[in-house]
Motif scaffolding. Structure first.
Motif, short mmCIF file in Angstrom:
data_model
loop_
_atom_site.label_atom_id
_atom_site.label_comp_id
_atom_site.label_asym_id
_atom_site.label_seq_id
_atom_site.Cartn_x
_atom_site.Cartn_y
_atom_site.Cartn_z
N SER A 117 9.45 8.09 -2.59
CA SER A 117 9.30 9.10 -3.64
C SER A 117 10.67 9.44 -4.21
N VAL A 118 10.67 10.12 -5.36
CA VAL A 118 11.93 10.55 -5.96
C VAL A 118 12.65 11.53 -5.05
N VAL A 148 0.83 -1.21 0.00
CA VAL A 148 0.00 0.00 0.00
C VAL A 148 0.86 1.25 0.00
N LYS A 149 1.94 1.23 0.76
CA LYS A 149 2.80 2.41 0.89
C LYS A 149 3.39 2.84 -0.44
N GLN A 150 3.61 1.88 -1.34
CA GLN A 150 4.26 2.18 -2.61
C GLN A 150 3.36 2.97 -3.56
N ILE A 151 2.07 2.80 -3.48
CA ILE A 151 1.20 3.44 -4.48
C ILE A 151 0.17 4.39 -3.87
N MET A 152 0.16 4.55 -2.55
CA MET A 152 -0.86 5.40 -1.92
C MET A 152 -0.62 6.87 -2.27
N ARG A 153 -1.67 7.67 -2.12
CA ARG A 153 -1.53 9.12 -2.20
C ARG A 153 -1.06 9.60 -0.83
N PRO A 154 0.11 10.23 -0.73
CA PRO A 154 0.62 10.62 0.58
C PRO A 154 -0.28 11.65 1.27
#
Length: 453
Positions: free
Chosen positions: A399-400, A227-233
Motif C-alpha cells: 500500500s501507499v 493475489v496480495k497485490q490486489i486483494m482487499r486487506p
C-alpha cells in the motif's frame, strides 16, 4: 550327396543334431512370437494408462479424493505430480516398443538368415504398424471412454514398474528442468519483452484512448499479478460473527449490501465460512431461534503469493466467486473476488448499488493526492507508472502507507517530504499510528517510459 545311414553312428548323430536344431528353431519362433504378443499387450496397457490418467475430469478427481479405496488414493497421489507420472509411463512404453521392434527384427533374421536394408526397413514398418494400431490407437480410444476404470486397473502394475525406471526418470527430469530453466525462461522473457515493446508503441500512440491503454496494460500484466497485490486487506473486510441471531444479522446485510459475506467465530483472523445471502432469503421471516449458521458454506482459501491467473482458473473449476487470502502463518490476510480479477483487465465494474469510492484526486498532470491505504498496484495503474517502480524499497508492503513506512523507516508526520527516483512524496495527513493521505508528484510523463513489468 549321399543319404544318411541310420546304422552309421556319425550319420545318426548328424540326424539327431538336425532334428534338435529344427525343434529349437520351432521353439524360438513360437517364443519370439509369444513375446511380441505379450509386449504388444503391455504396450497397449501403458498407452491406455497414459490416456486414462490424463483424461480424468474434475468430477472424477473429486470422487477419487473422497473415496476410501486404497487404489483411488494412489491415483490421486500419482496425479499430484503429473509431469513425473508422464515421464514414468513414457519410459515404460518406449522401452516396451523398442523391445517389440527388436523381436520383429529377430523373427525376420530367423526367416531370411541375413537382412538387407530393404528387408530391415520393411520389418520396421510392419512392427510400427502393429505398435501404432494395437499399442497406441485402440487402447487410447478405449481408455478415453472409461478412464476411471482403466486408471484403477493400471495402478498396481504401474507402481511396481515405476520403481524399476525411477533412476532413469530422475535423470531425464533433471535434464528437462535444466533445459526449462536455461532456455524456457529466456524464451518466455523474450516473448514478454516483445509484448511490452508492442505495448510501448500503443501507449505512445495518440490515437490510443486511456481505456484502451488500461486494458492493454491489464492483459500484459495479468499473468504476473499476485493475489496480495490486489486483494482487499483484512482491515477492510466486512465479516459477520457467527454468534449473531437472525434479527441481528439482517440489518447488517441490509447495511452493507453484499451478496456473499465471510463468517467468523472469534475473530476475522480465522474465517470459518461464507454466507450466501440468497441462501438466507427463504428464511428472513423466521425468528431468533433460526440457526442461520447451517447455511454457511465452506470457504475457499488461497495463499497470498498465488497468481491471479491461476486463481481465475480455480474460480472457474470450483464454481466459486470469492477466496479468503491467507498469509504465510495461516491467518487471514484479506479477501479477493472474481470481480476483482476481471477488473484488472476491463477496469472498475460498478452496478447501480455500488458507491464509487474516491481514493485519489488529481491536482495536475503529474500530481496526485492518494488515500494512504490505496494499494501500490492501483496507484501504478492510475498514474501509469511501471508496476515494478517500488520493488527495491517496498519490502513486503503493498500500500501507499506501507511504502511511506519503508521510505521513512518510521511513521512520518504531516508535512514531511521524501524523494525516491523521480517520485516526490509529501505527507498530507497522518497521526501517531498511521499515514492517512499522501501527495505524490510522479515527475514529467515525457521523461518516463511507459514500461509494464
Amino acid at each position: 550327396m549321399g543319404s544318411i545311414d541310420p546304422g552309421d553312428p556319425l550319420s545318426y548323430s548328424l540326424l539327431q543334431f538336425l532334428q534338435n536344431t529344427s525343434a529349437l528353431l520351432r521353439f524360438e519362433y513360437i517364443a519370439t512370437i509369444l513375446g511380441c504378443i505379450i509386449l504388444l499387450l503391455l504396450s497397449a496397457l501403458a498407452s491406455g494408462a497414459e490416456a486414462a490418467f490424463f483424461s480424468l475430469q474434475e468430477r472424477d478427481l473429486e470422487k477419487l479424493k473422497t473415496s476410501t479405496y486404497p487404489t483411488d488414493k494412489r491415483i490421486v497421489k500419482l496425479l499430484e505430480d503429473p509431469r513425473q507420472l508422464l515421464t514414468h509411463i513414457l519410459i515404460i512404453n518406449n522401452g516396451i516398443n523398442v523391445s517389440i521392434i527388436i523381436l520383429f527384427a529377430y523373427i525376420a533374421w530367423l526367416l531370411f538368415g541375413s537382412l538387407s536394408v530393404l528387408e530391415l526397413a520393411g520389418c520396421m514398418l510392419f512392427a510400427t504398424f502393429f505398435i501404432v494400431f494395437f499399442g497406441e490407437v485402440l487402447p487410447k480410444v478405449y481408455a478415453n471412454k472409461k478412464p476411471l476404470s482403466i486408471a484403477r486397473r493400471a495402478v498396481p502394475g504401474l507402481l511396481v514398474v515405476k520403481q524399476l525406471v525411477q533412476p532413469l526418470a530422475t535423470l531425464l527430469m533433471a535434464i528437462s528442468n535444466w533445459i526449462d530453466t536455461r532456455y524456457g525462461a529466456q524464451s518466455y522473457n523474450h516473448t514478454m519483452q516483445e509484448l511490452k515493446h508492442s505495448l510501448d508503441v500503443a501507449l505512445t500512440n495518440e490515437d490510443t484512448s486511456p481505456e484502451e491503454r488500461r486494458i492493454l496494460r491489464g492483459v500484459v500484466n495479468f499473468g504476473s499479478i499476485t493475489v496480495k497485490q490486489i486483494m482487499r486487506p483484512r482491515i477492510d473486510v466486512i465479516a459477520f460473527k457467527s454468534s449473531l441471531t437472525l434479527p441481528e444479522l439482517l440489518p447488517e446485510i441490509t447495511k452493507w449490501g453484499y451478496s456473499r459475506v465471510p463468517v467468523y467465530t472469534e475473530s476475522t483472523d480465522k474465517i470459518t465460512g461464507i454466507l450466501y445471502v440468497k441462501d438466507l432469503l427463504p428464511h428472513i421471516d423466521k425468528g431468533p431461534e433460526f440457526t442461520w449458521q447451517q447455511l454457511v458454506r465452506a470457504p475457499f482459501f488461497v495463499p497470498d503469493n498465488r497468481r491471479i491467473a491461476d486463481l481465475f482458473q480455480d474460480f472457474k473449476d470450483k464454481h466459486v466467486h470469492m477466496a479468503i487470502v491467507l498469509n504465510e502463518h495461516g491467518a487471514t490476510a484479506g479477501l479477493l473476488t472474481l470481480e476483482d480479477i476481471v477488473e484488472e483487465i476491463v477496469g472498475e465494474i460498478n452496478d447501480e448499488f455500488d458507491e464509487e469510492e474516491i481514493i485519489y484526486s488529481q491536482l495536475d498532470k503529474n500530481t496526485f493526492i492518494f488515500d494512504a491505504k490505496t494499494s501500490l498496484h492501483d496507484f501504478c495503474k492510475i498514474t501509469e507508472v511501471p508496476f515494478d517502480a517500488f520493488d527495491k524499497v517496498k519490502g513486503e508492503n503493498e500500500s501507499v502507507a506501507g511504502l511511506m513506512l519503508s521510505l521513512f523507516s518510521r511513521i512520518p508526520r504531516a508535512g514531511e517530504t521524501i524523494t525516491f527516483g523521480h517520485f516526490h512524496f509529501t505527507i498530507e495527513s497522518a497521526d501517531s499510528k498511521r499515514v492517512k493521505r499522501v501527495k505524490i508528484n510522479v515527475g514529467s510523463k515525457k521523461k518516463r517510459h511507459h514500461k509494464v513489468s
